[in-house]
Every structure is written in C-alpha cells, then in structure tokens.
Design a protein around this motif. Structure first.
Motif, PDB file in Angstrom:
ATOM      1  N   CYS A 208       0.827  -1.207   0.000  1.00  0.00           N
ATOM      2  CA  CYS A 208       0.000   0.000   0.000  1.00  0.00           C
ATOM      3  C   CYS A 208       0.861   1.257   0.000  1.00  0.00           C
ATOM      4  CB  CYS A 208      -0.888   0.031   1.249  1.00  0.00           C
ATOM      5  SG  CYS A 208      -1.515  -1.579   1.774  1.00  0.00           S
TER       6      CYS A 208
ATOM      7  N   CYS B 143       1.193   4.413  -2.318  1.00  0.00           N
ATOM      8  CA  CYS B 143       0.106   5.391  -2.398  1.00  0.00           C
ATOM      9  C   CYS B 143      -0.354   5.930  -1.041  1.00  0.00           C
ATOM     10  CB  CYS B 143      -1.092   4.767  -3.103  1.00  0.00           C
ATOM     11  SG  CYS B 143      -0.709   4.188  -4.772  1.00  0.00           S
TER      12      CYS B 143
ATOM     13  N   LEU C 190      -0.802   9.571  -3.354  1.00  0.00           N
ATOM     14  CA  LEU C 190      -1.790   9.235  -4.391  1.00  0.00           C
ATOM     15  C   LEU C 190      -3.104   8.825  -3.741  1.00  0.00           C
ATOM     16  CD1 LEU C 190      -0.015   7.133  -7.158  1.00  0.00           C
ATOM     17  CD2 LEU C 190      -1.203   9.313  -7.413  1.00  0.00           C
TER      18      LEU C 190
ATOM     19  N   PRO D 196      -5.307   8.669   0.251  1.00  0.00           N
ATOM     20  CA  PRO D 196      -5.405   9.420   1.508  1.00  0.00           C
ATOM     21  C   PRO D 196      -4.620   8.756   2.641  1.00  0.00           C
ATOM     22  CG  PRO D 196      -7.412   8.156   1.131  1.00  0.00           C
ATOM     23  CD  PRO D 196      -6.568   8.002  -0.104  1.00  0.00           C
TER      24      PRO D 196
ATOM     25  N   ALA E  89     -15.838   6.743   5.348  1.00  0.00           N
ATOM     26  CA  ALA E  89     -15.133   6.815   4.068  1.00  0.00           C
ATOM     27  C   ALA E  89     -15.121   8.248   3.543  1.00  0.00           C
ATOM     28  CB  ALA E  89     -15.799   5.883   3.053  1.00  0.00           C
TER      29      ALA E  89
ATOM     30  N   THR F  87     -13.351  10.984   4.180  1.00  0.00           N
ATOM     31  CA  THR F  87     -13.399  12.110   5.118  1.00  0.00           C
ATOM     32  C   THR F  87     -12.017  12.682   5.463  1.00  0.00           C
ATOM     33  OG1 THR F  87     -13.548  10.519   6.952  1.00  0.00           O
ATOM     34  CG2 THR F  87     -15.608  11.507   6.207  1.00  0.00           C
TER      35      THR F  87
ATOM     36  N   PHE G  17      -8.183  15.653   0.564  1.00  0.00           N
ATOM     37  CA  PHE G  17      -7.972  14.603  -0.431  1.00  0.00           C
ATOM     38  C   PHE G  17      -9.134  14.596  -1.421  1.00  0.00           C
ATOM     39  CE2 PHE G  17      -8.082  10.456  -2.390  1.00  0.00           C
ATOM     40  CZ  PHE G  17      -6.770  10.324  -2.795  1.00  0.00           C
TER      41      PHE G  17
ATOM     42  N   TYR H  69     -11.355  12.749  -3.380  1.00  0.00           N
ATOM     43  CA  TYR H  69     -11.928  11.408  -3.558  1.00  0.00           C
ATOM     44  C   TYR H  69     -12.760  11.308  -4.839  1.00  0.00           C
ATOM     45  CZ  TYR H  69     -10.822  10.351   1.352  1.00  0.00           C
ATOM     46  OH  TYR H  69     -10.193  10.123   2.542  1.00  0.00           O
ATOM     47  N   SER H  70     -12.941  10.082  -5.288  1.00  0.00           N
ATOM     48  CA  SER H  70     -13.836   9.829  -6.420  1.00  0.00           C
ATOM     49  C   SER H  70     -15.280  10.039  -5.969  1.00  0.00           C
ATOM     50  CB  SER H  70     -13.672   8.378  -6.889  1.00  0.00           C
ATOM     51  OG  SER H  70     -14.084   7.482  -5.864  1.00  0.00           O
TER      52      SER H  70
ATOM     53  N   TYR I 281     -13.424  -4.480   1.020  1.00  0.00           N
ATOM     54  CA  TYR I 281     -12.795  -3.534   0.083  1.00  0.00           C
ATOM     55  C   TYR I 281     -11.415  -4.028  -0.333  1.00  0.00           C
ATOM     56  CZ  TYR I 281     -11.154   1.012  -1.753  1.00  0.00           C
ATOM     57  OH  TYR I 281     -10.667   2.027  -2.542  1.00  0.00           O
ATOM     58  N   LEU I 282     -10.637  -4.527   0.636  1.00  0.00           N
ATOM     59  CA  LEU I 282      -9.262  -4.942   0.338  1.00  0.00           C
ATOM     60  C   LEU I 282      -9.211  -6.282  -0.388  1.00  0.00           C
ATOM     61  CD1 LEU I 282      -7.579  -3.680   3.607  1.00  0.00           C
ATOM     62  CD2 LEU I 282      -7.543  -2.609   1.337  1.00  0.00           C
TER      63      LEU I 282
ATOM     64  N   MET J  79      -9.043   3.869  -6.567  1.00  0.00           N
ATOM     65  CA  MET J  79      -7.908   3.090  -6.041  1.00  0.00           C
ATOM     66  C   MET J  79      -7.616   1.947  -7.006  1.00  0.00           C
ATOM     67  SD  MET J  79      -7.301   1.547  -2.303  1.00  0.00           S
ATOM     68  CE  MET J  79      -6.960  -0.187  -2.022  1.00  0.00           C
TER      69      MET J  79
ATOM     70  N   PHE K 176      -5.944  -1.028  -7.481  1.00  0.00           N
ATOM     71  CA  PHE K 176      -5.293  -2.063  -6.689  1.00  0.00           C
ATOM     72  C   PHE K 176      -6.084  -3.351  -6.868  1.00  0.00           C
ATOM     73  CE2 PHE K 176      -4.531  -4.327  -2.651  1.00  0.00           C
ATOM     74  CZ  PHE K 176      -3.160  -4.396  -2.696  1.00  0.00           C
TER      75      PHE K 176
ATOM     76  N   ILE L 271      -6.129  -8.131  -2.108  1.00  0.00           N
ATOM     77  CA  ILE L 271      -5.305  -9.074  -1.370  1.00  0.00           C
ATOM     78  C   ILE L 271      -6.084 -10.369  -1.244  1.00  0.00           C
ATOM     79  CG2 ILE L 271      -4.225  -9.512   0.878  1.00  0.00           C
ATOM     80  CD1 ILE L 271      -3.739  -6.543   1.070  1.00  0.00           C
TER      81      ILE L 271
ATOM     82  N   LEU M 130      -3.507  -1.818  10.521  1.00  0.00           N
ATOM     83  CA  LEU M 130      -4.201  -0.532  10.284  1.00  0.00           C
ATOM     84  C   LEU M 130      -4.808  -0.009  11.591  1.00  0.00           C
ATOM     85  CD1 LEU M 130      -6.023  -1.175   6.858  1.00  0.00           C
ATOM     86  CD2 LEU M 130      -3.937   0.161   7.245  1.00  0.00           C
TER      87      LEU M 130
HETATM   88  C1  HEC Z   1      -1.999   2.751  -6.735  1.00  0.00           C
HETATM   89  C2  HEC Z   1      -2.272   3.488  -5.530  1.00  0.00           C
HETATM   90  C3  HEC Z   1      -2.926   2.757  -4.378  1.00  0.00           C
HETATM   91  C4  HEC Z   1      -2.553   1.574  -3.763  1.00  0.00           C
HETATM   92  C5  HEC Z   1      -1.387   0.657  -4.135  1.00  0.00           C
HETATM   93  C6  HEC Z   1      -3.462   1.394  -2.658  1.00  0.00           C
HETATM   94  N1  HEC Z   1      -4.370   2.417  -2.601  1.00  0.00           N
HETATM   95 FE1  HEC Z   1      -5.858   2.669  -1.216  1.00  0.00          FE
HETATM   96  N2  HEC Z   1      -6.507   4.314  -2.192  1.00  0.00           N
HETATM   97  C7  HEC Z   1      -5.924   4.865  -3.324  1.00  0.00           C
HETATM   98  C8  HEC Z   1      -6.743   5.952  -3.810  1.00  0.00           C
HETATM   99  C9  HEC Z   1      -6.439   6.826  -5.024  1.00  0.00           C
HETATM  100  C10 HEC Z   1      -7.843   6.044  -2.924  1.00  0.00           C
HETATM  101  C11 HEC Z   1      -9.051   6.956  -3.046  1.00  0.00           C
HETATM  102  C12 HEC Z   1     -10.104   6.147  -3.791  1.00  0.00           C
HETATM  103  C13 HEC Z   1     -11.327   6.896  -4.242  1.00  0.00           C
HETATM  104  O1  HEC Z   1     -11.474   8.096  -3.962  1.00  0.00           O
HETATM  105  O2  HEC Z   1     -12.141   6.250  -4.917  1.00  0.00           O
HETATM  106  C14 HEC Z   1      -7.667   4.992  -1.917  1.00  0.00           C
HETATM  107  C15 HEC Z   1      -8.539   4.757  -0.868  1.00  0.00           C
HETATM  108  C16 HEC Z   1      -8.339   3.830   0.128  1.00  0.00           C
HETATM  109  C17 HEC Z   1      -9.191   3.663   1.274  1.00  0.00           C
HETATM  110  C18 HEC Z   1     -10.394   4.500   1.627  1.00  0.00           C
HETATM  111  C19 HEC Z   1      -9.863   5.715   2.401  1.00  0.00           C
HETATM  112  C20 HEC Z   1     -10.881   6.708   2.914  1.00  0.00           C
HETATM  113  O3  HEC Z   1     -10.425   7.708   3.478  1.00  0.00           O
HETATM  114  O4  HEC Z   1     -12.096   6.515   2.751  1.00  0.00           O
HETATM  115  C21 HEC Z   1      -8.652   2.662   2.016  1.00  0.00           C
HETATM  116  C22 HEC Z   1      -9.173   2.103   3.311  1.00  0.00           C
HETATM  117  C23 HEC Z   1      -7.477   2.200   1.313  1.00  0.00           C
HETATM  118  N3  HEC Z   1      -7.314   2.934   0.175  1.00  0.00           N
HETATM  119  C24 HEC Z   1      -6.637   1.210   1.782  1.00  0.00           C
HETATM  120  C25 HEC Z   1      -5.564   0.696   1.043  1.00  0.00           C
HETATM  121  C26 HEC Z   1      -4.727  -0.385   1.505  1.00  0.00           C
HETATM  122  C27 HEC Z   1      -4.821  -1.026   2.877  1.00  0.00           C
HETATM  123  C28 HEC Z   1      -3.855  -0.674   0.497  1.00  0.00           C
HETATM  124  C29 HEC Z   1      -2.820  -1.780   0.423  1.00  0.00           C
HETATM  125  C30 HEC Z   1      -3.336  -3.109   0.573  1.00  0.00           C
HETATM  126  C31 HEC Z   1      -4.110   0.272  -0.584  1.00  0.00           C
HETATM  127  N4  HEC Z   1      -5.153   1.077  -0.201  1.00  0.00           N
HETATM  128  C32 HEC Z   1      -3.404   0.328  -1.771  1.00  0.00           C
HETATM  129  C33 HEC Z   1      -4.751   4.451  -3.912  1.00  0.00           C
HETATM  130  C34 HEC Z   1      -4.070   3.272  -3.627  1.00  0.00           C
END
Ligand code: HEC
Length: 125
Positions: A38, A41, A51, A53, A63, A65, A69, A71-72, A90-91, A103, A105, A108, A121
């Motif tokens: 993770c 980003c 990239l 939050p 979510a 907040t 940042f 967000y989409s 989600y993950l 995001m 990704f 997992i 976390l």
């Molecule tokens: C390539 C970049 C990237 C990677 C790698 C990535 N994320 Fe994200 N993540 C993002 C982005 C961009 C957003 C915002 C998504 C949106 O607004 O739709 C996000 C959003 C999230 C959120 C929601 C946050 C919120 O404030 O609501 C969570 C939880 C999260 N990611 C967890 C993870 C975890 C844990 C991993 C690793 C397993 C991971 N992400 C890997 C880019 C990434």
C-alpha cells in the motif's frame, strides 16, 4: 504407544491454538509487511496524503473524510464506515466493494494477509 499419541494430540492442539489466534485478532507485525503493498500510495501519518489518503485512524472512520484529499464520486457516495468487515471486503477487491473507486489495486487474495493488515491498520492513530 501412549507417548506417540500424546505427541500427536499436543501437536494438533498447538496448531489449533496458533491458527485461532491469527484469525481472531490478526498479527499487526505481520500486517506491517503486508502494508508494503500500500505504501506506494498511502502514508500512515495523519495529514499526509499521497496518491491515496492518509491511513491514520482509518479503522472506524467514515469513508472519504480525509481533509484535502480529492476522492472519487464513488467513494464520496459509498456511505461506508471503515469497520473491519468493510475493510476486509474492500481490500479483497476494491472495485467490487466500491464500483468506480480510483484506487487502482487488485486486492489481497489471502484472508490471513487481510486479517493481519487490518490489525496493523488498527494501530495507526
Ligand atoms: C496505486 C495506488 C494505491 C494503492 C497501491 C493502494 N491504494 Fe488505497 N486508495 C488509493 C486511492 C487513489 C484512494 C481513493 C479512492 C477513491 O477516492 O475512490 C484509496 C482509498 C483507500 C481507502 C479508503 C480511504 C478513505 O479515506 O475513505 C482505504 C481504506 C485504502 N485505500 C486502503 C488501502 C490499503 C490497505 C492498500 C494496500 C493493501 C491500498 N489502499 C493500496 C490508492 C491506492
């Protein structure tokens, strides 16, 4: 005969104990290594966005907040709170839980990796 039996039983008990422990709470130390996926980003310090939050205080937070940042619309409209169950879903596959998320990704696949990751976390305040 008895010595061998006892050995087998103790071995089975030890195995049961370790696997229950891992699934009950997750191992935050192991989860930290999963978080390497993770880190490209997400930062763990409050107020530091990349990239994605900041992950500070993510468990239990609503979510979309994190201040500042972008967000989409999908994430803003998700109405989710990041409970362990929602994080787990989600993950597993981000685009399945929040269709249209930015995001990028794949997810997992291993349940124990997610369990450990979520335990990690939860340590981020
Ligand atoms: C390539 C970049 C990237 C990677 C790698 C990535 N994320 Fe994200 N993540 C993002 C982005 C961009 C957003 C915002 C998504 C949106 O607004 O739709 C996000 C959003 C999230 C959120 C929601 C946050 C919120 O404030 O609501 C969570 C939880 C999260 N990611 C967890 C993870 C975890 C844990 C991993 C690793 C397993 C991971 N992400 C890997 C880019 C990434």
């Amino acid at each position: 005969m008895t010595m061998m039996r006892i050995g087998v039983i103790l071995g089975a008990m030890a195995l049961a104990a370790t696997s229950t422990g891992a699934f009950a709470a997750g191992d935050a130390a192991k989860g930290k290594t999963v978080f390497a996926r993770c880190m490209a980003c997400h930062k763990t310090v409050a107020g530091q966005n990349g990239l994605g939050p900041s992950m500070a205080g993510i468990v239990g937070r609503k979510a979309a907040t994190v201040a500042g940042f972008n967000y989409s619309p999908a994430m803003k409209g998700s109405g989710l709170t990041w409970t362990t169950a929602n994080l787990d879903a989600y993950l597993t596959k981000p685009t399945a839980k929040v269709p249209g998320t930015r995001m990028i990704f794949m997810g997992i696949p291993k349940p124990e990796d997610r369990e450990n990751l979520i335990a990690y976390l939860a340590t981020l305040k």
